[in-house]
Design a protein around this motif. Sequence first.
Motif, PDB file in Angstrom:
ATOM      1  N   LEU A  30      -1.111  -6.773  -2.615  1.00 39.02           N
ATOM      2  CA  LEU A  30      -1.367  -5.551  -1.858  1.00 39.02           C
ATOM      3  C   LEU A  30      -0.329  -5.348  -0.749  1.00 39.02           C
ATOM      4  O   LEU A  30       0.096  -4.217  -0.479  1.00 39.02           O
ATOM      5  CB  LEU A  30      -2.772  -5.633  -1.252  1.00 39.02           C
ATOM      6  N   ASP A  46       2.621  -3.632  -2.262  1.00 46.06           N
ATOM      7  CA  ASP A  46       2.457  -2.531  -3.209  1.00 46.06           C
ATOM      8  C   ASP A  46       3.100  -1.289  -2.595  1.00 46.06           C
ATOM      9  O   ASP A  46       2.485  -0.604  -1.770  1.00 46.06           O
ATOM     10  CB  ASP A  46       0.977  -2.284  -3.499  1.00 46.06           C
ATOM     11  N   LYS A 105      -1.278   1.980  -4.066  1.00 45.97           N
ATOM     12  CA  LYS A 105      -2.261   2.413  -5.071  1.00 45.97           C
ATOM     13  C   LYS A 105      -3.703   2.337  -4.541  1.00 45.97           C
ATOM     14  O   LYS A 105      -4.511   3.214  -4.795  1.00 45.97           O
ATOM     15  CB  LYS A 105      -2.116   1.568  -6.342  1.00 45.97           C
ATOM     16  N   LYS A 106      -3.982   1.255  -3.814  1.00 44.59           N
ATOM     17  CA  LYS A 106      -5.356   1.086  -3.321  1.00 44.59           C
ATOM     18  C   LYS A 106      -5.718   2.213  -2.340  1.00 44.59           C
ATOM     19  O   LYS A 106      -6.812   2.785  -2.425  1.00 44.59           O
ATOM     20  CB  LYS A 106      -5.509  -0.280  -2.645  1.00 44.59           C
ATOM     21  N   LYS A 157      -6.195   5.437  -4.224  1.00 38.04           N
ATOM     22  CA  LYS A 157      -7.459   5.451  -4.968  1.00 38.04           C
ATOM     23  C   LYS A 157      -8.618   5.740  -4.017  1.00 38.04           C
ATOM     24  O   LYS A 157      -9.527   6.511  -4.329  1.00 38.04           O
ATOM     25  CB  LYS A 157      -7.651   4.081  -5.639  1.00 38.04           C
ATOM     26  N   TRP A 158      -8.534   5.114  -2.840  1.00 38.42           N
ATOM     27  CA  TRP A 158      -9.569   5.358  -1.810  1.00 38.42           C
ATOM     28  C   TRP A 158      -9.634   6.847  -1.479  1.00 38.42           C
ATOM     29  O   TRP A 158     -10.706   7.438  -1.417  1.00 38.42           O
ATOM     30  CB  TRP A 158      -9.224   4.534  -0.562  1.00 38.42           C
ATOM     31  N   MET A 206      -5.423  -0.885   3.236  1.00 39.34           N
ATOM     32  CA  MET A 206      -6.801  -0.916   2.702  1.00 39.34           C
ATOM     33  C   MET A 206      -7.746  -0.516   3.834  1.00 39.34           C
ATOM     34  O   MET A 206      -7.361  -0.546   5.013  1.00 39.34           O
ATOM     35  CB  MET A 206      -7.146  -2.317   2.176  1.00 39.34           C
ATOM     36  N   GLU A 231     -12.994  -3.409   4.702  1.00 40.91           N
ATOM     37  CA  GLU A 231     -12.722  -4.379   3.643  1.00 40.91           C
ATOM     38  C   GLU A 231     -11.802  -5.495   4.165  1.00 40.91           C
ATOM     39  O   GLU A 231     -11.979  -6.663   3.850  1.00 40.91           O
ATOM     40  CB  GLU A 231     -12.050  -3.637   2.480  1.00 40.91           C
TER      41      GLU A 231
END
Lengths: 387, 431
Positions: free
Chosen positions: A14, A17, A21-22, A25-26, A210, A214
């Motif tokens: 992550l 990245d 992407k994360k 997506k969120w 993120m 989380e």
Amino acid sequence: MNNLSDILDFCKDLAFDLHFKKAKKWKSSYEDRILVGYFPIYFPREIIHAVNGMPVGIMGTGDRKQIIKGDAYYQSYICHLPRGVIEMALDDNLNDFDGFIFPSICDCIRNLSGMFKLAEKGKFQRYFDYPQNFDKATGGLFYRNEMEKIIDDMYKINKIKLTPENLNNSIKLYNTNRRLIEEIYNIRQEFPWRLSAVDTYHVIRAGLSMPVEEHNLIIEEVISHISEDIGEQMDNIRVVISGSFCEQPPVGLIKSIEMAGCYIVDDDFMLGSRWIQGDVRDDTADPLGELVNSYLTQSPISSAVYDVDNPKGKRLVDLAQRRNADGIIFSAASFCDPALLDRPELQKECDNSGIAYITFQYHENTGQFKMIKEQAGTFSDSIKLWV
Amino acid sequence: MKTEQQEVIKEKSMLIQKDMLSNLFKELSNTHQTGKKVVYTFVPGNLTELILAFDMLPVYPEINALQSGMRKKSASYIREAEKIGFSEDVCTYVKCDIGMMLNGNVGPTGEKLPPPDLLLLSYTGCFTFMKWFENLARLYPGVPVAMLHTPYQEDGCITQDQIDYMVKQLKEEVIPKMEMVSGKKFDMERLSKMMINSAESEDLLVKILETAKNKPSPIDAYFAGVYYIGPMFTAFRGTDEAVGYYTELNNEIQERLSLGLGPITPEGELKEEKFRLVVEGPPNWTNFREFWKIFYDMGAVIVASSYTKVGGVYDLGFRHDYREPLESLSKYCMGCYTNMNLPQRVNLLADYVKDYRADGFLINSIKSCNSFSAGQLMIMREIEQKMEVPVGFIESDLVDPRYFSYSNIKNRLESFFQMLEQRKVIMAHEN
């Protein structure tokens, strides 16, 4: 609880990245979510979080992306970070971001904000000017106005109003985040072999893309693991790294320093995530005012903050002593005016206090570490043998 | 390559300026006798009228550095600074200034400069200024520092809350420190009166620079321009002397204009104007004459430049205003060229290309000045697309002679001029 190596692998992926992407997506899961990219060093992420946004730290491409187009935008004597950022902006890496924030740190980042404006990347592109006046009624008011401009930018996108309740909640979460990160540093202060500097770096950097909720859970798990007696102690010296707060050193460089016999017990790699020293009050009717106060009175040693009344040389020496460090490694990106112009004075303070140090420069995509490893190795040996 | 240097032809205004500067440095070297207090500060966003209103004398470290560059002293000063730990990568103005200080602080005229009584950090348009004065504050321990943080024109305009922020800093930080150092009470009326002179000089400067809209241009707005801005950007704005100087300069230039004469170069009048250029970025100082010569030998005249706007973009209409002195100083600081965002810079330069009927656009990118250099390649693309003129790019440094490569620059400029020539031929053919 998850296995430590699984957590570390997750964070490692992550952290680098470059398509985020994360985070994307969120954002795509709900309609009114927004993504706001921010550049080094510090930004009060709480105000983004409080209006249903995710602040995403953009720390450059490191050695993970070939730079072709970016080099056509920058002369050879300008640091590497902005060329990687431009490369990402011209490719699809930064698509889906709603806005970009360029904190006031140097003329390169400042002018990069203008380049994003010219390219019309994102719905807003804002240079975020920090006050260099630390009086609450003067610099504090200025800082509040700066934050309000961004709050307004975000409101225009998702129409979510910033409320004291929401902001207090966000402050609480980021207080926790900073406390947990500090806890990792405190454990590593005593037992640096339990989590390598590279793994620490990945864990913290992963948090830039993120949700903070989380990330807090992940760090709690990491802390549980490293609270156990794991790893094997080596005969290493203890060092503090200074000067790597913006363009990040390649991971290979951090690894080389450790492999050469130096435990990194403090650093300024991810300074933005650790910026506010201590908690921000999360229980008042004016949480924005609390963010202002925290910046004015709880900022760390930084080359981006005017320091005549609180010289950073003395603060760095204090940090090294507090961390019980054997020496300091001044490791700055080439052509980084803020770090390199501070260096002579910081070195002088080390000389006056009898703290050993070495210096070198890097690019985020430096690929050769032999020299650095030899230098750090010799530094470690000389301290072990002679100090 | 060695060129035979001809005797420089000096006009009356040049002699006036020479005297003004010489008297200033004499006055500076005598402060230990006169007791006058000395303020070190910067050119962009300078508060000259305010300093003079307290009867203090300003010293501009960038001016000392560029003078050291022109007098071939900067190389050794830079080496001195590098010896104490300054990286080869950082701003050479800073290193030259610190090296000069370590070498006894002897100024451009050979007289020793006094140490500062006040460090006035007018932090405008250049992040390095802050780092520079943090370093000076350590090198001159005990000397008070007044910090004036100038907000950037992030939105491409100056807002009321930014003005309020600056006025508050002037009232609460800068003026009290000036009162303390000078031992004098602040006199708003005196400041206000100076601003009448400032505005008059500013009107004249704009009039002078705008003569370059004519063909042929009677001035070179870059190489000669740096002399024209001298008194305005340094110790004289707001004084009777400055008004006198600009009046004389304007008379000379208006006369040249009425006679249809070209600009004065160090080798006399330029007889034929072949190319008209807009230049972005500061000049190189270590090889200033050689650099200029490449241009005038090719008949190239710089009709507008961004560098002559670092101490104020007066052609956009700003004037110091005696009716609101502190607000006016604030607007002035925020309006300087390097405090403008990139879209503003692009628009200004594009307007110059159009209004001054330029044949081409050239960037002299300076190795140690990120405030100018970062983003210049994008500015160049924007101008090329917007204005459809040939663009050129050369690189050098302010005062580090290691970064001035004569052959390299000459080759690039010759290719650029060939391109301009070719374009003229094609356009003449098409018309």
